[in-house]
Write a protein that holds these residues in place. Structure first.
Motif, PDB file in Angstrom:
ATOM      1  N   LEU A 105     -12.321  10.700  32.421  1.00 36.39           N
ATOM      2  CA  LEU A 105     -11.107  10.302  33.156  1.00 36.39           C
ATOM      3  C   LEU A 105     -11.409  10.010  34.621  1.00 36.39           C
ATOM      4  O   LEU A 105     -10.571  10.243  35.501  1.00 36.39           O
ATOM      5  CB  LEU A 105     -10.021  11.381  33.057  1.00 36.39           C
ATOM      6  CG  LEU A 105      -9.648  11.865  31.656  1.00 36.39           C
ATOM      7  CD1 LEU A 105      -8.535  12.896  31.733  1.00 36.39           C
ATOM      8  CD2 LEU A 105      -9.238  10.708  30.751  1.00 36.39           C
ATOM      9  N   ALA A 106     -12.615   9.497  34.883  1.00 38.44           N
ATOM     10  CA  ALA A 106     -13.058   9.354  36.268  1.00 38.44           C
ATOM     11  C   ALA A 106     -13.464   7.931  36.635  1.00 38.44           C
ATOM     12  O   ALA A 106     -14.039   7.720  37.700  1.00 38.44           O
ATOM     13  CB  ALA A 106     -14.229  10.308  36.536  1.00 38.44           C
ATOM     14  N   THR A 107     -13.190   6.944  35.782  1.00 37.01           N
ATOM     15  CA  THR A 107     -13.522   5.570  36.123  1.00 37.01           C
ATOM     16  C   THR A 107     -12.393   4.944  36.942  1.00 37.01           C
ATOM     17  O   THR A 107     -11.277   5.484  37.015  1.00 37.01           O
ATOM     18  CB  THR A 107     -13.743   4.724  34.858  1.00 37.01           C
ATOM     19  OG1 THR A 107     -12.481   4.589  34.165  1.00 37.01           O
ATOM     20  CG2 THR A 107     -14.760   5.372  33.924  1.00 37.01           C
ATOM     21  N   ALA A 108     -12.682   3.786  37.541  1.00 36.07           N
ATOM     22  CA  ALA A 108     -11.641   3.075  38.286  1.00 36.07           C
ATOM     23  C   ALA A 108     -10.458   2.750  37.389  1.00 36.07           C
ATOM     24  O   ALA A 108      -9.296   2.842  37.810  1.00 36.07           O
ATOM     25  CB  ALA A 108     -12.231   1.800  38.888  1.00 36.07           C
ATOM     26  N   GLU A 109     -10.745   2.390  36.130  1.00 38.25           N
ATOM     27  CA  GLU A 109      -9.668   2.068  35.192  1.00 38.25           C
ATOM     28  C   GLU A 109      -8.777   3.274  34.931  1.00 38.25           C
ATOM     29  O   GLU A 109      -7.544   3.149  34.837  1.00 38.25           O
ATOM     30  CB  GLU A 109     -10.248   1.562  33.873  1.00 38.25           C
ATOM     31  CG  GLU A 109     -10.863   0.174  33.945  1.00 38.25           C
ATOM     32  CD  GLU A 109     -12.227   0.151  34.617  1.00 38.25           C
ATOM     33  OE1 GLU A 109     -12.824   1.253  34.785  1.00 38.25           O
ATOM     34  OE2 GLU A 109     -12.695  -0.934  34.983  1.00 38.25           O
TER      35      GLU A 109
END
Length: 221
Positions: A105-109
């Motif tokens: 849950l740590a991407t830009a998306e």
């Protein structure tokens, strides 16, 4: 994978008792609106409509089988692209496990998806993240909650952890639990500031959080 771990291919059915607690304190009226993210065929939308609540659903694509609420109540697509709903539109947003929220849950998306959802909530409203206590996709609920809490540090919101479990004598006597499996859920309840926050500002917070991770990934490449 343990047979006890909930798969997102077997979506949770959130029944009337859950919704009663999730929406406690929200005054029902003609302009009260609720969004369920990861809505599947719309079981909750049909239930809430029977309670005179204006309910909408969002998912990646139409679920197999007949939709259980009017198609006009659904939106489909990517949460990290342009948001289908206006800002400050819903009194409550409920986020069920779905493919848009996998991994760390740590991407830009991931950050943009969360920012889009936060922007849809009215000032002073709430967003509730739902995770099965049994875990999902081979990962325990404690880890999912930790991932969510790390991500939510990027945003100017108040949050608290809650537990929802079916049970109790009155529920057993009423007999509605026989209609489906009992719910045992870990929740993160997010309270939106009383002063309206623009969608642009939520996106700014998302970009600020995602930029260091983007730079690090480029250096590693």
């Amino acid at each position: 994978m343990s047979s006890e771990v909930v798969s997102i291919r077997q979506p949770l059915v959130l029944h009337a008792s859950f919704w009663g607690k999730a929406l406690a304190g929200i005054k029902a009226g003609s302009d009260t609106r609720v969004l369920e993210v990861g809505c599947g065929r719309g079981e909750s939308l049909a239930l809430l409509a029977s309670k005179k609540i204006d309910a909408y659903g969002f998912d990646l694509g139409a679920a197999s089988g007949q939709l259980l609420a009017p198609k006009s109540q659904f939106a489909f697509g990517s949460l990290s692209s342009a948001m289908s709903y206006p800002q400050h539109h819903f009194d409550a947003v409920i986020v069920r496990p779905m493919p848009s929220f996998r991994g760390e849950l740590a991407t830009a998306e991931h950050y943009v998806a969360t920012a889009n959802l936060l922007s849809c909530v009215k000032a002073g409203g709430r967003m509730i993240i739902v995770e099965p206590t049994a875990g999902r996709e081979g990962t325990p609920s404690t880890e999912w909650l930790a991932r969510w809490n790390r991500q939510l540090e990027a945003f100017t919101v108040e949050k608290k952890s809650l537990v929802y479990r079916d049970g109790g004598l009155m529920q057993a006597l009423l007999g509605w639990l026989k209609k489906g499996p009992k719910l045992d859920l870990q929740l993160i309840q997010i309270t939106i500031p009383q002063t309206p926050v623009s969608r642009l500002e939520w996106h700014r917070q998302a970009r600020t959080a995602a930029m260091p991770k983007t730079r690090n990934s480029r250096k590693a490449a």
